[in-house]
Design an enzyme around this catalytic site. Structure first.
Site, PDB file in Angstrom:
ATOM      1  N   VAL A  61     -29.191-184.923 -55.439  1.00 38.30           N
ATOM      2  CA  VAL A  61     -27.947-184.687 -54.821  1.00 38.30           C
ATOM      3  C   VAL A  61     -27.433-185.601 -56.087  1.00 38.30           C
ATOM      4  CG1 VAL A  61     -27.764-186.854 -54.206  1.00 38.30           C
ATOM      5  CG2 VAL A  61     -26.351-185.672 -53.760  1.00 38.30           C
ATOM      6  N   LYS A  62     -28.712-186.153 -57.133  1.00 42.02           N
ATOM      7  CA  LYS A  62     -28.039-187.521 -58.370  1.00 42.02           C
ATOM      8  C   LYS A  62     -27.998-185.867 -59.478  1.00 42.02           C
ATOM      9  CE  LYS A  62     -28.137-190.720 -56.604  1.00 42.02           C
ATOM     10  NZ  LYS A  62     -27.228-192.274 -56.433  1.00 42.02           N
ATOM     11  N   ASP A  63     -28.643-184.873 -59.709  1.00 38.64           N
ATOM     12  CA  ASP A  63     -28.362-183.565 -60.092  1.00 38.64           C
ATOM     13  C   ASP A  63     -26.218-183.955 -60.708  1.00 38.64           C
ATOM     14  OD1 ASP A  63     -30.733-183.637 -60.264  1.00 38.64           O
ATOM     15  OD2 ASP A  63     -30.540-181.348 -59.211  1.00 38.64           O
ATOM     16  N   ALA A  66     -25.803-187.437 -62.651  1.00 39.85           N
ATOM     17  CA  ALA A  66     -25.844-187.096 -64.041  1.00 39.85           C
ATOM     18  C   ALA A  66     -24.598-186.305 -65.116  1.00 39.85           C
ATOM     19  CB  ALA A  66     -27.330-186.890 -64.423  1.00 39.85           C
TER      20      ALA A  66
END
Length: 359
Positions: A61-63, A66
């Site tokens: 999910v951190k894509d 970022a």
């Protein structure tokens, strides 16, 4: 709810492709599937669905965060070609940033607590990031990994500290993408959303979008691991208590209200605290019954969704996030020795212990 279930089951075995090709790594972020968890839905009488964020191109999910913070810095003229992106991260944001930096031509420097899994550290370095594991100390300590990242960026020309915890471009990315996707994928028939939070970006951004689209009807809850103060903050009406204990989960739980969470915290409807014993049992159960190989934060989210389903009663549609897969944690989560050391081996049902194949 029966109509939603029927529609999900009627879909073909293969997912539909997007209508055209996407523009590199950046274009592949988002539009992840919403997965119905069949066994748990049947057990609770609710429709429990989970956003498959492990299918983002960087694996988590951190894509989204970022990409969101980098694009925001570019838009505001803070980051120019050939620049340096610096972050303090527990892992997945750094992995997303490393991918984005490779795709857009930036140097990537990551400071992280030395408590993180070796798989994450190795992957960051494989992606070309410079990684500095530092002692895990409280945020108030000047040696905290976030402060070290900030100070490092200050000393460099054409460099930014992306500040994932307090840079609200993080929450904005979820407000613009993840929240609307969940709303569309449930055909606007969503009763509640719940997930754990670290930076606060996912919960705040998704929550704000869902509240707006449902005219306030959809409830938004927070799930919290041991060692975090957020459950007590929500349930006490805004009192932060001293954190105690710890959790096997990585990247979630918090000792303060971040700027990202602060954009939405007053609109959170409730909170649930999820013990590690339930998290590890669910992690193994999801592998066995759904064939989904997930990290601990994802398993915690699913436990929370089940508990919220019981709280709200049958017939409801409840969504959560599957943040990432277990590949970055398998040396721990499927190790008999590690489970025993954490006192968690007994939490796994006997018929599921066959999956703990590592010594």
């Amino acid at each position: 709810m029966q109509a939603v279930i029927a529609a999900l089951r009627a879909r073909p075995l293969s997912r539909a492709f997007t209508s055209r090709s996407v523009d590199g790594f950046v274009g592949a972020v988002g539009n992840t599937p919403l997965i119905r968890l069949n066994k748990l839905s049947e057990q609770t009488g609710c429709n429990i669905v989970a956003k498959g964020e492990f299918q983002n191109p960087g694996g988590s999910v951190k894509d989204r965060a970022a990409l969101g913070v980098v694009l925001d810095a570019e838009k505001r003229g803070l980051l120019k070609p050939g620049g340096t992106v610096v972050e303090g991260t527990a892992g997945n944001t750094g992995i997303g940033l490393a991918h984005v930096c490779r795709a857009r031509g930036y140097r990537c420097v990551i400071f992280m607590p030395n408590t993180q899994s070796q798989e994450k550290i190795d992957l960051l370095r494989m992606l070309g990031a410079e990684v500095y594991p530092v002692p895990a100390v409280a945020y108030e300590n000047p040696a905290n990994y976030n402060h070290q990242a900030r100070d490092f960026a200050k000393e460099l020309p054409n460099a930014i500290w992306t500040d994932q915890f307090d840079n609200t471009a993080n929450a904005d990315a979820h407000y613009r993408t993840t929240g609307p996707e969940i709303w569309a994928q449930t055909d606007g028939k969503l009763d509640a959303f719940i997930c754990a939070t670290g930076t606060g970006g996912s919960l705040a951004g998704i929550g704000r979008a869902l509240k707006e689209k449902s005219d306030g009807r959809a409830q938004v809850w927070l799930a919290d691991p041991p060692g975090s103060v957020l459950h007590s903050y929500i349930t006490s009406g805004g009192k932060l208590t001293e954190r105690s204990g710890g959790s096997i989960t990585e990247g979630i739980g918090q000792g303060r209200i971040t700027n990202n969470l602060g954009t939405f915290v007053k609109n959170i409807d409730g909170a649930l605290r999820i013990p590690d014993e339930k998290t590890i049992a669910m992690l193994y159960d999801l592998l066995d019954t759904e064939g989904i190989y997930l990290g601990a934060s994802s398993a915690l989210n699913v436990v929370a969704a089940v508990e919220l389903a019981k709280e709200l009663g049958p017939g409801k549609t409840i969504a959560t996030l599957l943040c990432d897969g277990a590949y970055r944690y398998q040396s721990r989560l499927f190790s008999k020795k590690w489970l025993q050391a954490k006192g968690l081996e007994s939490a796994i049902p006997e018929h599921l212990k066959k999956y703990a194949v590592l010594e």
